[in-house]
Enzyme design. Structure first.
Site, PDB file in Angstrom:
ATOM      1  CB  ILE A 186      -1.120  -0.009   1.337  1.00  0.00           C
ATOM      2  CG1 ILE A 186      -1.764  -1.114   1.434  1.00  0.00           C
ATOM      3  CG2 ILE A 186      -1.903   1.213   1.258  1.00  0.00           C
ATOM      4  CD1 ILE A 186      -2.898  -1.402   0.320  1.00  0.00           C
ATOM      5  CG  HIS A 217      -1.508   5.205   5.135  1.00  0.00           C
ATOM      6  ND1 HIS A 217      -2.717   5.730   5.315  1.00  0.00           N
ATOM      7  CD2 HIS A 217      -0.870   5.376   6.245  1.00  0.00           C
ATOM      8  CE1 HIS A 217      -2.877   6.212   6.762  1.00  0.00           C
ATOM      9  NE2 HIS A 217      -1.555   5.955   7.045  1.00  0.00           N
ATOM     10  CG  LEU A 218       5.180   6.076   6.228  1.00  0.00           C
ATOM     11  CD1 LEU A 218       6.355   5.647   5.382  1.00  0.00           C
ATOM     12  CD2 LEU A 218       5.654   7.440   7.075  1.00  0.00           C
ATOM     13  CG  HIS A 219       2.622   0.343   5.622  1.00  0.00           C
ATOM     14  ND1 HIS A 219       2.518   1.040   4.538  1.00  0.00           N
ATOM     15  CD2 HIS A 219       3.210  -0.772   5.209  1.00  0.00           C
ATOM     16  CE1 HIS A 219       2.667   0.002   3.430  1.00  0.00           C
ATOM     17  NE2 HIS A 219       2.966  -1.051   3.523  1.00  0.00           N
ATOM     18  CD  GLN A 220       9.930   1.735  10.612  1.00  0.00           C
ATOM     19  OE1 GLN A 220      10.702   1.977   9.778  1.00  0.00           O
ATOM     20  NE2 GLN A 220       9.992   2.317  11.770  1.00  0.00           N
TER      21      GLN A 220
END
Length: 201
Positions: free
Chosen positions: A142, A145-148
């Protein structure tokens, strides 16, 4: 010698439906959603289609949310690499790490640290993979949308399945893992050297 009127048993053949063929099956129907690209926004700029924007609006159980911060939250990965695979996400729909404002950046870092400490306390992994993929070309599922990713690792947790079958064997349901990690999550204070109870070290 069998008489002409006596039935003769047919030789076992793998051609018959249901006959055993010596293979074990590991059914992973949940991965079909990933294969088909479900939950991925058609329009990357539409936050209403984004699963990371929708998750906080659900209950913790339905959204698989482990922890809610002020500006950032932690959620289970719907397609985990290992049990306890967490994602640290800002509530704000931004795609790039450099788009985080100063307050988001502080909490993003603090919750990443707290996720590691919580996983240590709850699962005792031997190590971690921590990182983010920025953009489709870098492998972001995705990208909008930033995600770590915070992935716990154990010795021998990788075998032939991911290489040959693109499949991971997971011994625990996502809901059960979420419940266990949420219960273990006791501190998100980045100044606390101990973090969650019993997680120091």
């Amino acid at each position: 010698m069998a008489g002409v009127d006596e039935p003769v048993a047919a030789e076992p053949s793998a051609a018959f439906p249901g006959d055993p063929d010596g293979f074990e099956r590991l059914w992973t129907p949940h991965r079909m959603a990933y294969v088909k690209g479900e939950h991925k926004p058609v329009d990357p700029h539409d936050a209403g289609q984004c699963p990371f924007c929708r998750a906080p609006g659900r209950t913790d159980e339905d959204g698989l949310v482990v922890h809610r911060g002020e500006r950032v939250f932690v959620v289970m990965n719907l397609f985990p690499y290992n049990p306890g695979h967490l994602l640290v996400c800002p509530y704000r729909h931004v795609s790039s790490y450099v788009d985080l404002d100063a307050a988001e950046l502080v909490e993003f870092t603090a919750l990443t640290r707290a996720a590691v400490l919580t996983l240590r306390a709850a699962s005792g992994p031997a190590g971690f993979n921590i990182g983010m993929n920025q953009g489709d070309v870098a492998g972001a599922g995705i990208a909008a949308h930033l995600h770590q990713h915070v992935v716990p690792r154990w010795a021998g947790d990788s075998n032939f399945l991911p290489v040959v079958a693109r499949t991971k064997a997971l011994p625990e349901l996502l809901e059960d893992t979420r419940r266990r990690l949420a219960a273990a999550w006791t501190s998100t204070d980045p100044s606390d050297p101990a973090g969650p109870a019993g997680a120091g070290g």
